[in-house]
Motif scaffolding. Structure first.
Motif, short mmCIF file in Angstrom:
data_model
loop_
_atom_site.label_atom_id
_atom_site.label_comp_id
_atom_site.label_asym_id
_atom_site.label_seq_id
_atom_site.Cartn_x
_atom_site.Cartn_y
_atom_site.Cartn_z
N LEU A 93 0.86 -1.19 0.00
CA LEU A 93 0.00 0.00 0.00
C LEU A 93 0.89 1.23 0.00
O LEU A 93 1.77 1.37 0.85
CB LEU A 93 -0.90 0.01 1.24
N SER A 94 0.67 2.13 -0.97
CA SER A 94 1.48 3.34 -1.05
C SER A 94 0.57 4.56 -1.13
O SER A 94 -0.48 4.53 -1.77
CB SER A 94 2.41 3.30 -2.27
N ASN A 95 1.02 5.60 -0.47
CA ASN A 95 0.31 6.87 -0.52
C ASN A 95 1.33 7.96 -0.78
O ASN A 95 2.39 8.02 -0.13
CB ASN A 95 -0.42 7.15 0.80
N GLU A 96 1.04 8.81 -1.76
CA GLU A 96 1.95 9.91 -2.07
C GLU A 96 1.14 11.14 -2.41
O GLU A 96 -0.02 11.06 -2.80
CB GLU A 96 2.85 9.53 -3.25
N GLY A 97 1.77 12.28 -2.22
CA GLY A 97 1.05 13.51 -2.52
C GLY A 97 1.88 14.74 -2.27
O GLY A 97 3.06 14.68 -1.89
#
Length: 631
Positions: free
Chosen positions: A187-191
């Motif tokens: 699971l990856s989250n970027e922003g």
């Protein structure tokens, strides 16, 4: 071509080019701009056009990673011409070998992850401790000696794993399941919000066992071969000004599983269960970057890397350091880069005879990228290292590139190389029923030189041919040597270790949907010491290595068929004289958010070795079904 002749040829070429073109007028300097396609940062430690650098550079892009759904950096590298991956425990100790050389520097965003404790091989970096590949923007592979810029270990080359810097907000889930009760979740989250960008990637990877095809032709289940890797990586970048930023990076890997070994004493039994192994990696750094609005950015970095392992006893190492680099444009044709390094390590392996062994290395380097005229580029440089145990070593280099036209690049390079012994090399002591291993504090540092010549040519926008020759001589090469003719081994220096070979590659796009690539590497290894000390070379040699890739992309469908072939192996070491491994993957983009994929690795169930012994067989036929969803 003899070593002396090759050195004379390179020296003469460099001298004549400097005399003839060093005073060329700058009126034509804009004929070739630096925007000549792909830009790389590893070869010269500053952004440079790949077609201008005097080195053989290969890039694995984010698109390559996505299209093939690679499970790891090691899998991605295994399909690069001239690169061989070794793996002593099917996931525990993944090391990279470039053009027959294990001594390779591995970087993450330019940050060195090699440690000073070492291992039973000459490699000092394991790809098991790098971030999840879902976190990677590109991987740059520089082949050939690079000690003048990167110091100890950079004899075979450099692998730089460059992570993503997000520009928009998104979350991605990758789930897959496969043979041997394998389950992976990433699971990856970027922003980005204002001047702050972030990336957070977490992975849970589990396998119950693996099967392999033995040299007897039958498939077997490896005993005690479960594996899990729980990992988390964080990267936060804060822009201070348009030209300055702070980046915090942290990567954690917790690898667990039981191990196995091949029992042949007192009688041959085969593979049996061994003890439990755990590797715990925690690597962090804080980097201040400045002059980011120029082509010569600089940085100041503090890093703290920690490894703790438990396998029949605990051993650990901590490496801390400060790195500084800056660049200056001296004039329209000269770009200077210089840096300072201070690295301090503390290693312990109480079960193997040593504790709290400190190693300090201080270094300075400088390099000038000179545009002699519109077609000639000359890159001289020098580095000096000061080691607590092995004193001061100078490693100069010189590289020359000739751009005959926009489609053709020719290069030649020469450089001194250097590798200091590790803590295990000097202090490791182990006794067992199978024999003993004993380090040697009186070792000499490994030193030598490397040379390479190469050419690449784009026949058109769809076809590229590359060819290169590489050669190296390593003085006082270090290896384990049976001192009594039995199984009692001691670290010792070998007189001269030599490697030379050629590398050929061809890439062509046949139609908008179809393309293919072919690669071949020939590597010859030898030693002037003809005693048993040099016999280890046959255990680490793949004389002929072939690569083949066939790629299809049409609409929502993508498919890749890839092969790795090795011939000329030493049968006593590898169990077979040759192998041919075939991998296949296909994916379907159901929507902008959802992609499903299928992989079949080693689908012909080939028997081959992932290390220099039939006692380390590679995994057999493996199937994997997965999906990625972006939201």
């Amino acid at each position: 071509m003899s070593t002396k002749k090759l050195q004379e040829t390179i020296a003469l070429t460099l001298t004549l080019s400097t005399l003839c073109f060093g005073t060329a007028l700058a009126a034509e300097q804009d004929k070739y701009t630096e925007d000549l396609g792909e830009v790389v940062v590893t070869a010269e430690r500053i952004p440079a056009a790949a077609k201008n650098v005097p080195a053989d550079v290969t890039v694995i892009t984010a698109e390559d990673i996505k299209d093939n759904h690679y499970r790891s950096t090691a899998e991605a590298l295994s399909h690069i011409n001239g690169v061989v991956m070794t793996n002593g425990g099917d996931g525990y100790d993944e090391t990279v070998c470039i053009q027959g050389e294990e001594r390779v520097v591995v970087l993450v965003d330019g940050e060195r992850i090699n440690d000073d404790q070492g291992s039973m091989s000459r490699a000092t970096a394991t790809l098991s401790r790098v971030p999840q590949i879902d976190n990677v923007e590109r991987i740059e592979i520089v082949k050939g000696g690079s000690s003048a810029l990167y110091g100890s270990d950079a004899i075979g080359g450099v692998v730089n794993i460059i992570t993503k810097t997000p520009t928009k907000n998104k979350t991605t889930l990758d789930m897959n399941t496969g043979s041997w009760h394998t389950h992976n979740y990433v699971l990856s989250n970027e922003g980005r919000e204002g001047k702050t960008s972030w990336q957070l990637v977490g992975g849970l990877n589990k396998r119950s066992y693996f099967s392999y095809k033995g040299t007897d032709g039958d498939s077997h289940r490896m005993p005690s071969s479960d594996y899990s890797n729980n990992n988390l990586s964080v990267k936060v970048k804060q822009e201070l000004t348009p030209a300055q930023s702070l980046t915090l990076r942290f990567n954690h890997q917790l690898i667990n599983g039981n191990q196995y070994y091949y029992q042949d004493y007192p009688v041959p039994v085969g593979f049996v269960a061994s003890g439990k192994q755990q590797n715990n990696f925690n690597d962090g750094s804080l980097t201040w970057k400045f002059k980011e609005d120029t082509k010569l950015p600089g940085f100041l970095r503090y890093f703290d890397h920690n490894k703790s392992a438990d396998f029949s006893g605990k051993f650990s190492t901590r490496l801390q350091g400060i790195d500084y680099q800056n660049g200056w444009k001296l004039d329209a044709n000269n770009k200077l880069v210089a840096g300072l390094e201070y690295h301090h390590s503390n290693s312990s392996n109480k079960p193997s005879g040593y504790e709290d062994k400190k190693i300090i290395n201080k270094a300075a380097y400088v390099q000038d990228t000179m545009r002699l005229n519109p077609k000639w580029f000359f890159v001289p440089g020098v580095r000096v290292d000061n080691h607590t145990s092995f004193g001061t070593h100078w490693t100069p280099k010189a590289g020359l590139t000739y751009r005959a036209d926009k489609a053709t690049k020719m290069f030649a390079s020469w450089g001194r190389v250097y590798k200091a012994p590790t803590a295990d090399d000097m202090f490791y002591v182990s006794y067992g029923t199978w024999g003993s291993f004993k380090g040697n504090p009186n070792l000499k540092a490994e030193t030598g030189h490397t040379e390479s010549l190469g050419i690449s040519h784009d026949f058109d926008a769809k076809s590229t041919l590359s060819a290169s020759y590489f050669h190296s001589v390593l003085n006082d090469a270090i290896t384990w040597y049976p001192v009594d003719g039995m199984n009692n081994n001691e670290m010792t220096n070998v007189d001269h270790e030599k490697r030379q070979g050629i590398e050929l590659s061809w890439q062509q796009k046949l139609t908008p949907a179809w393309s293919y690539d072919i690669g071949y590497t020939y590597t010859d290894t030898s030693a002037t010491d003809t005693s048993a000390k040099s016999s280890y070379l046959r255990h680490n040699s793949m004389p002929n290595a072939y690569r083949l890739g066939l790629h299809y992309q049409q609409g929502a469908w993508k498919a890749n068929l890839m092969s790795r072939v090795g011939t000329g192996l030493d049968k006593a070491s590898y169990g077979n004289r040759h192998f041919a491994v075939w991998d296949f993957n296909t994916s379907y983009e159901a929507s902008k958010q959802l992609t499903v994929y299928l992989k079949a690795l080693n689908f012909t169930n080939q028997a081959y070795s992932v290390y220099s012994s039939y006692r380390y067989p590679a995994a057999g036929r493996f199937f994997q079904l997965g999906m990625t969803y972006q939201f």
